[in-house]
Motif scaffolding. Structure first.
Motif, PDB file in Angstrom:
ATOM      1  N   MET A 114       0.829  -1.217   0.000  1.00 31.30           N
ATOM      2  CA  MET A 114       0.000   0.000   0.000  1.00 31.30           C
ATOM      3  C   MET A 114       0.863   1.266   0.000  1.00 31.30           C
ATOM      4  O   MET A 114       0.569   2.137  -0.829  1.00 31.30           O
ATOM      5  N   PRO A 115       1.864   1.501   0.835  1.00 28.37           N
ATOM      6  CA  PRO A 115       2.179   0.758   2.052  1.00 28.37           C
ATOM      7  C   PRO A 115       1.468   1.399   3.249  1.00 28.37           C
ATOM      8  O   PRO A 115       1.026   2.541   3.168  1.00 28.37           O
ATOM      9  N   TYR A 116       1.372   0.645   4.355  1.00 29.56           N
ATOM     10  CA  TYR A 116       0.870   1.247   5.591  1.00 29.56           C
ATOM     11  C   TYR A 116       1.517   0.557   6.783  1.00 29.56           C
ATOM     12  O   TYR A 116       2.023  -0.561   6.666  1.00 29.56           O
ATOM     13  N   LYS A 117       1.485   1.258   7.897  1.00 33.47           N
ATOM     14  CA  LYS A 117       2.129   0.723   9.102  1.00 33.47           C
ATOM     15  C   LYS A 117       1.037   0.138  10.007  1.00 33.47           C
ATOM     16  O   LYS A 117       0.196   0.894  10.509  1.00 33.47           O
ATOM     17  N   ILE A 152       3.618 -10.613  20.086  1.00 30.87           N
ATOM     18  CA  ILE A 152       3.347  -9.324  19.434  1.00 30.87           C
ATOM     19  C   ILE A 152       2.008  -9.478  18.723  1.00 30.87           C
ATOM     20  O   ILE A 152       1.792 -10.448  17.990  1.00 30.87           O
ATOM     21  N   ILE A 153       1.109  -8.519  18.932  1.00 30.15           N
ATOM     22  CA  ILE A 153      -0.218  -8.605  18.320  1.00 30.15           C
ATOM     23  C   ILE A 153      -0.362  -7.510  17.257  1.00 30.15           C
ATOM     24  O   ILE A 153      -0.410  -6.319  17.591  1.00 30.15           O
ATOM     25  N   PHE A 154      -0.421  -7.915  15.991  1.00 36.25           N
ATOM     26  CA  PHE A 154      -0.689  -6.965  14.910  1.00 36.25           C
ATOM     27  C   PHE A 154      -2.201  -6.831  14.753  1.00 36.25           C
ATOM     28  O   PHE A 154      -2.885  -7.821  14.469  1.00 36.25           O
ATOM     29  N   GLU A 155      -2.693  -5.610  14.941  1.00 38.50           N
ATOM     30  CA  GLU A 155      -4.147  -5.393  14.901  1.00 38.50           C
ATOM     31  C   GLU A 155      -4.681  -5.392  13.468  1.00 38.50           C
ATOM     32  O   GLU A 155      -3.965  -5.055  12.530  1.00 38.50           O
ATOM     33  N   ASP A 156      -5.948  -5.732  13.358  1.00 28.58           N
ATOM     34  CA  ASP A 156      -6.705  -5.611  12.102  1.00 28.58           C
ATOM     35  C   ASP A 156      -6.048  -6.388  10.948  1.00 28.58           C
ATOM     36  O   ASP A 156      -5.727  -5.823   9.911  1.00 28.58           O
ATOM     37  N   MET A 157      -5.861  -7.661  11.157  1.00 28.50           N
ATOM     38  CA  MET A 157      -5.148  -8.491  10.177  1.00 28.50           C
ATOM     39  C   MET A 157      -6.014  -9.624   9.626  1.00 28.50           C
ATOM     40  O   MET A 157      -5.533 -10.742   9.425  1.00 28.50           O
ATOM     41  N   ILE A 158      -7.295  -9.324   9.379  1.00 27.81           N
ATOM     42  CA  ILE A 158      -8.173 -10.393   8.884  1.00 27.81           C
ATOM     43  C   ILE A 158      -8.437 -10.248   7.380  1.00 27.81           C
ATOM     44  O   ILE A 158      -8.393 -11.222   6.635  1.00 27.81           O
TER      45      ILE A 158
END
Ligand code: PLP
Length: 387
Positions: free
Chosen positions: A290-293, A338-344
């Motif tokens: 995209m990029p995005y963090k 480590i939890i990466f949010e919104d990864m569905i």
């Protein structure tokens, strides 16, 4: 949502975890939009194809939309209801199977329509099932700033411009389809519809349906849902047609996370790097494209006073398989989660086994807080894609 501590411990070291109650929350909103507007929302499998949840999604949405034979088969087999199809072109050898799976087929060009029209007509004669066909239009208006996601850039292959269609819908065509949004609010849809109506209004009067594609960020907190409802009603009533929306991202939006683990921590000329058991390029490719963090639970964007600042490194050999930096409240430890949010959405559907890196497991946190492991992957999944 409260997740039982033991349930959290049960989550494998690398795992996409969907929270059912968050998915239902998104779907409740979509049910509301459908009930208020009279439009239909179908699930774009390219963005969200976690089929262990389809029985839930089907409680709210009447069907799915595919962009290939594989997705159409999955839609038919696992989702049920209406199966729509829209892709830039179809393989002739797939077309018979596609006709068996799909009830709505959108053609990207008039040449594709002319090529497959005899088969469609034949299919209608020989079967009881009618396939409703459409042309994907290019309204030549998009507010998407990233070219990678903008279907209206010069030289685009996506959609047919009005000059090629003329005054009359081609014989046998019942619908129009546009997809020009990406993570947009309904004000963008409103401006887009002005262009669609101005250019294609005469054809909408002849059509039975309009598919407004995906890219509607319906479930984002600041999305103006009431405007969307007004716009759908306006199109339905002005042209007396059915209206479809086919979001993918909005269905999976903020419904879960990717759980990862720190494998090593190193110092690279003063920059601390945490090497993880997941990969951005293989498991979260949109972050690089995209990029995005992505957000990490408990971490923030660093400022100069932060002491525990780390770059996140993926486990592939790609130098750019990294993301950062992130400030943590305490030093990271090897073995830490480590939890990466919104990864569905747009993750599971895009994963690769580049470097032979294993695919993360897939699980669900149920509304009672219990974790259910749905699937894990291993060597056979890697090997089966090679020869
Ligand atoms: C034709 C079409 N429909 C629907 C979608 C789903 O879009 P989103 O997931 O952004 O809602 C896409 C995404 O690229 C698409 O190309």
């Amino acid at each position: 949502m409260t997740v039982h501590h033991d349930a959290f411990k049960a989550i494998p070291p690398a795992c996409y975890v969907l929270e059912e109650s968050l998915l239902r929350k998104n779907l409740e909103l979509m049910r509301y939009v459908q009930a208020q507007s009279g439009g239909k929302i179908i699930c774009a499998l390219k963005g969200f194809a976690m089929f262990s949840t389809f029985a839930i999604v089907r409680e709210y949405l009447p069907g799915s939309t595919a962009s290939s034979l594989n997705e159409a088969l999955l839609g038919q087999e696992e989702f049920g209801g209406e199966v729509h199809l829209c892709a830039p072109a179809y393989n002739p050898e797939d077309f018979k199977d596609l006709m068996h799976c799909c009830d709505h087929i959108t053609f990207n060009t008039l040449t594709q329509w002319e090529l497959f029209k005899p088969q469609i007509e034949n299919y209608h004669e020989q079967n009881n099932k009618k396939i409703s066909c459409a042309i994907r239009i290019n309204p030549e208006y998009s507010e998407v700033e990233t070219d990678l996601y903008n279907p209206c850039i010069p030289g685009t292959r996506l959609g047919t411009t009005v000059d090629k269609i003329g005054d009359k819908l081609p014989d046998g065509i019942e619908g129009l389809h546009f997809h020009t949004l990406c993570e947009n609010n309904s004000d963008t849809l409103e401006r887009t519809l002005q262009h669609v109506e101005q250019k294609f209004g005469h054809l909408l009067h002849q059509a039975k349906w309009l598919n407004m594609g995906g890219g509607h960020h319906i479930t984002r907190a600041d999305y103006d849902v009431e405007r969307l409802i007004r716009l759908i009603k306006h199109i339905r009533e002005t042209y007396e047609i059915e209206v479809f929306l086919e979001p993918g991202e909005a269905i999976g939006w903020q419904t879960g996370f990717l759980a990862a683990r720190v494998l090593d921590i190193l110092d690279s000329k003063g920059i601390k790097v945490a090497v993880l058991n997941v990969s951005f390029t293989a498991h979260m490719p949109d972050c690089l494209e995209m990029p995005y963090k992505p957000r990490i639970r408990g971490a923030a964007d660093p400022n100069e006073n932060d002491a525990f600042v780390y770059r996140m490194g993926g486990m592939s050999c790609l130098a750019g398989d990294q993301m950062g930096d992130y400030a943590f409240p305490e030093p990271l430890q090897v073995g830490q989660r480590i939890i990466f949010e919104d990864m569905i959405h747009y993750t599971m559907v895009k994963t690769t086994t580049f470097n032979g890196v294993n695919l993360p497991s897939i699980g669900i946190i149920r509304p009672n807080g219990a974790f259910e492991l749905i699937k894990s992957f291993g060597y056979q999944n890697y090997k089966n894609r090679l020869s």
